[in-house]
Design a protein around this motif. Sequence first.
Motif, PDB file in Angstrom:
ATOM      1  N   ALA A   4       0.826  -1.210   0.000  1.00 40.77           N
ATOM      2  CA  ALA A   4       0.000   0.000   0.000  1.00 40.77           C
ATOM      3  C   ALA A   4       0.858   1.257   0.000  1.00 40.77           C
ATOM      4  CB  ALA A   4      -0.939  -0.010   1.207  1.00 40.77           C
ATOM      5  N   LEU A   5       1.894   1.286   0.838  1.00 38.97           N
ATOM      6  CA  LEU A   5       2.767   2.456   0.872  1.00 38.97           C
ATOM      7  C   LEU A   5       3.556   2.607  -0.422  1.00 38.97           C
ATOM      8  CD1 LEU A   5       4.079   2.307   4.542  1.00 38.97           C
ATOM      9  CD2 LEU A   5       2.484   3.960   3.582  1.00 38.97           C
ATOM     10  N   ALA A   6       3.894   1.468  -1.056  1.00 32.57           N
ATOM     11  CA  ALA A   6       4.590   1.527  -2.339  1.00 32.57           C
ATOM     12  C   ALA A   6       3.705   2.159  -3.409  1.00 32.57           C
ATOM     13  CB  ALA A   6       5.032   0.132  -2.765  1.00 32.57           C
ATOM     14  N   VAL A   7       2.436   1.756  -3.458  1.00 30.60           N
ATOM     15  CA  VAL A   7       1.502   2.335  -4.429  1.00 30.60           C
ATOM     16  C   VAL A   7       1.334   3.833  -4.170  1.00 30.60           C
ATOM     17  CG1 VAL A   7      -0.889   2.343  -5.246  1.00 30.60           C
ATOM     18  CG2 VAL A   7       0.271   0.174  -4.810  1.00 30.60           C
ATOM     19  N   LEU A   8       1.199   4.212  -2.908  1.00 32.87           N
ATOM     20  CA  LEU A   8       1.047   5.628  -2.569  1.00 32.87           C
ATOM     21  C   LEU A   8       2.278   6.426  -3.002  1.00 32.87           C
ATOM     22  CD1 LEU A   8      -0.560   7.887  -1.130  1.00 32.87           C
ATOM     23  CD2 LEU A   8       0.659   7.267   0.968  1.00 32.87           C
ATOM     24  N   ALA A   9       3.477   5.873  -2.748  1.00 32.52           N
ATOM     25  CA  ALA A   9       4.712   6.580  -3.088  1.00 32.52           C
ATOM     26  C   ALA A   9       4.866   6.754  -4.589  1.00 32.52           C
ATOM     27  CB  ALA A   9       5.909   5.823  -2.520  1.00 32.52           C
ATOM     28  N   VAL A  10       4.486   5.751  -5.371  1.00 26.08           N
ATOM     29  CA  VAL A  10       4.652   5.803  -6.821  1.00 26.08           C
ATOM     30  C   VAL A  10       3.570   6.664  -7.471  1.00 26.08           C
ATOM     31  CG1 VAL A  10       4.605   4.432  -8.943  1.00 26.08           C
ATOM     32  CG2 VAL A  10       5.867   3.599  -6.945  1.00 26.08           C
ATOM     33  N   ALA A  11       2.312   6.466  -7.049  1.00 27.14           N
ATOM     34  CA  ALA A  11       1.190   7.137  -7.698  1.00 27.14           C
ATOM     35  C   ALA A  11       0.958   8.557  -7.206  1.00 27.14           C
ATOM     36  CB  ALA A  11      -0.090   6.319  -7.503  1.00 27.14           C
ATOM     37  N   PHE A  12       1.408   8.853  -5.990  1.00 26.94           N
ATOM     38  CA  PHE A  12       1.119  10.165  -5.406  1.00 26.94           C
ATOM     39  C   PHE A  12       2.353  10.659  -4.664  1.00 26.94           C
ATOM     40  CE2 PHE A  12      -2.421  12.527  -2.823  1.00 26.94           C
ATOM     41  CZ  PHE A  12      -2.009  13.718  -3.396  1.00 26.94           C
ATOM     42  N   PRO A  13       3.457  10.916  -5.396  1.00 23.86           N
ATOM     43  CA  PRO A  13       4.713  11.303  -4.736  1.00 23.86           C
ATOM     44  C   PRO A  13       4.608  12.593  -3.934  1.00 23.86           C
ATOM     45  CG  PRO A  13       4.852  11.648  -7.121  1.00 23.86           C
ATOM     46  CD  PRO A  13       3.587  10.881  -6.875  1.00 23.86           C
ATOM     47  N   SER A  72      -5.347  -1.668  -6.033  1.00 20.21           N
ATOM     48  CA  SER A  72      -4.135  -0.879  -6.259  1.00 20.21           C
ATOM     49  C   SER A  72      -4.241  -0.039  -7.527  1.00 20.21           C
ATOM     50  CB  SER A  72      -2.905  -1.795  -6.322  1.00 20.21           C
ATOM     51  OG  SER A  72      -3.034  -2.764  -7.342  1.00 20.21           O
ATOM     52  N   VAL A  73      -4.789  -0.603  -8.606  1.00 19.44           N
ATOM     53  CA  VAL A  73      -4.933   0.152  -9.863  1.00 19.44           C
ATOM     54  C   VAL A  73      -5.931   1.291  -9.685  1.00 19.44           C
ATOM     55  CG1 VAL A  73      -5.738   0.024 -12.243  1.00 19.44           C
ATOM     56  CG2 VAL A  73      -4.254  -1.775 -11.340  1.00 19.44           C
ATOM     57  N   THR A  74      -7.068   1.010  -9.044  1.00 23.69           N
ATOM     58  CA  THR A  74      -8.075   2.044  -8.819  1.00 23.69           C
ATOM     59  C   THR A  74      -7.526   3.157  -7.940  1.00 23.69           C
ATOM     60  OG1 THR A  74      -9.808   0.341  -8.951  1.00 23.69           O
ATOM     61  CG2 THR A  74     -10.429   2.478  -8.031  1.00 23.69           C
ATOM     62  N   ALA A  75      -6.808   2.776  -6.873  1.00 22.88           N
ATOM     63  CA  ALA A  75      -6.224   3.777  -5.983  1.00 22.88           C
ATOM     64  C   ALA A  75      -5.194   4.621  -6.724  1.00 22.88           C
ATOM     65  CB  ALA A  75      -5.582   3.094  -4.778  1.00 22.88           C
ATOM     66  N   ALA A  76      -4.394   3.976  -7.586  1.00 18.50           N
ATOM     67  CA  ALA A  76      -3.395   4.717  -8.353  1.00 18.50           C
ATOM     68  C   ALA A  76      -4.057   5.763  -9.250  1.00 18.50           C
ATOM     69  CB  ALA A  76      -2.551   3.755  -9.184  1.00 18.50           C
ATOM     70  N   VAL A  77      -5.182   5.404  -9.867  1.00 18.12           N
ATOM     71  CA  VAL A  77      -5.922   6.351 -10.712  1.00 18.12           C
ATOM     72  C   VAL A  77      -6.436   7.520  -9.868  1.00 18.12           C
ATOM     73  CG1 VAL A  77      -7.986   6.662 -12.117  1.00 18.12           C
ATOM     74  CG2 VAL A  77      -6.561   4.615 -12.427  1.00 18.12           C
ATOM     75  N   VAL A  78      -7.009   7.210  -8.702  1.00 17.29           N
ATOM     76  CA  VAL A  78      -7.521   8.264  -7.816  1.00 17.29           C
ATOM     77  C   VAL A  78      -6.396   9.192  -7.387  1.00 17.29           C
ATOM     78  CG1 VAL A  78      -8.592   8.728  -5.568  1.00 17.29           C
ATOM     79  CG2 VAL A  78      -9.454   6.861  -6.996  1.00 17.29           C
ATOM     80  N   PHE A  79      -5.258   8.616  -7.000  1.00 17.38           N
ATOM     81  CA  PHE A  79      -4.133   9.438  -6.547  1.00 17.38           C
ATOM     82  C   PHE A  79      -3.567  10.295  -7.685  1.00 17.38           C
ATOM     83  CE2 PHE A  79      -3.369   6.123  -3.077  1.00 17.38           C
ATOM     84  CZ  PHE A  79      -3.998   6.903  -2.120  1.00 17.38           C
ATOM     85  N   ARG A  80      -3.524   9.750  -8.892  1.00 13.01           N
ATOM     86  CA  ARG A  80      -3.047  10.540 -10.036  1.00 13.01           C
ATOM     87  C   ARG A  80      -3.956  11.745 -10.269  1.00 13.01           C
ATOM     88  NH1 ARG A  80       2.170  10.290 -11.244  1.00 13.01           N
ATOM     89  NH2 ARG A  80       2.907   8.163 -11.584  1.00 13.01           N
ATOM     90  N   LEU A  81      -5.265  11.522 -10.176  1.00 20.60           N
ATOM     91  CA  LEU A  81      -6.216  12.628 -10.341  1.00 20.60           C
ATOM     92  C   LEU A  81      -6.044  13.661  -9.238  1.00 20.60           C
ATOM     93  CD1 LEU A  81      -9.422  10.617 -11.364  1.00 20.60           C
ATOM     94  CD2 LEU A  81      -7.947  11.998 -12.850  1.00 20.60           C
ATOM     95  N   ARG A  82      -5.808  13.167  -8.007  1.00 21.55           N
ATOM     96  CA  ARG A  82      -5.608  14.081  -6.892  1.00 21.55           C
ATOM     97  C   ARG A  82      -4.316  14.878  -7.075  1.00 21.55           C
ATOM     98  NH1 ARG A  82      -9.350  16.080  -4.592  1.00 21.55           N
ATOM     99  NH2 ARG A  82      -7.914  16.710  -2.938  1.00 21.55           N
ATOM    100  N   ALA A  83      -3.268  14.195  -7.564  1.00 14.94           N
ATOM    101  CA  ALA A  83      -1.988  14.877  -7.781  1.00 14.94           C
ATOM    102  C   ALA A  83      -2.134  15.974  -8.831  1.00 14.94           C
ATOM    103  CB  ALA A  83      -0.929  13.867  -8.201  1.00 14.94           C
ATOM    104  N   ARG A  84      -2.883  15.709  -9.914  1.00 17.56           N
ATOM    105  CA  ARG A  84      -3.100  16.716 -10.957  1.00 17.56           C
ATOM    106  C   ARG A  84      -3.896  17.896 -10.409  1.00 17.56           C
ATOM    107  NH1 ARG A  84      -4.769  12.995 -16.220  1.00 17.56           N
ATOM    108  NH2 ARG A  84      -2.730  11.968 -16.473  1.00 17.56           N
ATOM    109  N   ARG A  85      -4.869  17.577  -9.574  1.00 16.03           N
ATOM    110  CA  ARG A  85      -5.695  18.651  -9.015  1.00 16.03           C
ATOM    111  C   ARG A  85      -4.868  19.544  -8.102  1.00 16.03           C
ATOM    112  NH1 ARG A  85     -11.926  18.444  -7.317  1.00 16.03           N
ATOM    113  NH2 ARG A  85     -12.071  20.561  -6.485  1.00 16.03           N
ATOM    114  N   ARG A  86      -3.978  18.905  -7.306  1.00 14.12           N
ATOM    115  CA  ARG A  86      -3.117  19.686  -6.422  1.00 14.12           C
ATOM    116  C   ARG A  86      -2.126  20.539  -7.212  1.00 14.12           C
ATOM    117  NH1 ARG A  86      -2.295  18.687  -1.026  1.00 14.12           N
ATOM    118  NH2 ARG A  86      -3.711  17.197  -0.067  1.00 14.12           N
TER     119      ARG A  86
END
Length: 407
Positions: free
Chosen positions: A146-155, A383-397
């Motif tokens: 989980a932390l690996a996905v967070l680190a990669v998808a939402f640095p 993990s794939v769904t969370a990565a998509v959500v985090f990518r969208l959040r990163a773009r919004r930020r």
Amino acid sequence: MSARRFIGLRYRRNVAEALRTETVGGVVMLLAALAALVLVNTPLATGYEHLRLVEFGPGVLGLAHMTVEHWASDGLLALFFFIAGLELREELTHGELRNPRDAALPVFAAAAGVAVPALIYLAVTAGTSGAARGWAIPTATDIAFALAVLAVAFPGAPSALRAFLLTLAVVDDLIAITIIAVFYTERLRPGPLLLGVLCLVAYAVLQARGVRSPLVYAPLAVLAWYFVLRSGVHATVAGVALGMLTSCRETPDDRPTNAERADHLLRPLSAGVCVPVFAFLSAGVTLDAPALRAVFADRVALGVIAALVIGKFVGVLGGAWAAVRLRLATFGEELHWGDLAGVAVLAGVGFTVSLLIGGLAYGDAARFTHVTTSVLIASLVASVTAAVVFRLRARRRAGPAPDGPVV
């Protein structure tokens, strides 16, 4: 010192340092699971199955019939849970769990994230013979992955979000190990259990007295593990207990604490050997069309998928929302509900502990294979769904600030 030896030592240090990061540990575990899947779906499958069932161990200690697979789940994972125990002790001493107001949000989220998936699993599997034994499979979130996905998808994730996920996963692990001890102990032997407890008490006393030598603690830890294993309680309970009993007390001369030293020494071994070996020996399932049809025809497997993908999301996010709504917890300024939604989805990655509990719940090889496949499917979807959500959040930020509040 020769140049070759110096380069070798430096290389080993670099590898160990890399394995202390969640991203690398999660990737190594994923590669081990993928290697198992490849082997099982090739002509090498027979050799893989033989490897899992090889028996070895000292007969005089009653361990002669332990298979390689059992050594991985009862032995190697004890070290993984020791690290989890260290993390929990650190959280209680210096982290989010030290302050009840700060700890309330991830604790309530974790509790609901255990209860809701269990209810969904029982609802989906109602009426299926023997299904109730698997209610705890979707209990815990896999920390490393989980932390690996967070680190990669939402640095650029805020530190508060990472702290929330870490605390959530640690509390999940504590609940999981309690469930294993209470609900998956079929035959309790009081004598060995008492000896195991005495070893744990001796370990705790020495920690409290400030003894620092690993040569004192290593034999006690091995004895505690052995006696707990022989008692009928799953040996991973000894691991988390030893971790929680390891001292985090700071020293006057600013030397590393016992917990810091143990974590520094053993985390690379856990991330680089213990968890990947367990993943390799547990994740080998057939993925051809007939096998997948059998999985999706099994209500237990469907219950696991629904519980991890839907139940974890609803439970974690709903538990956090209810705690804030009822003023039982505070919502930090760095946190946003959109980020928390991503973490709630990511909580459905239940790889390591879910496979462990699945093995304890179902001795039948066919049912366990279905459960393993369902855990892999659910973890992939989460993990794939969370990565998509985090990518969208990163773009919004990264984009221009919105006029209204961030959601």
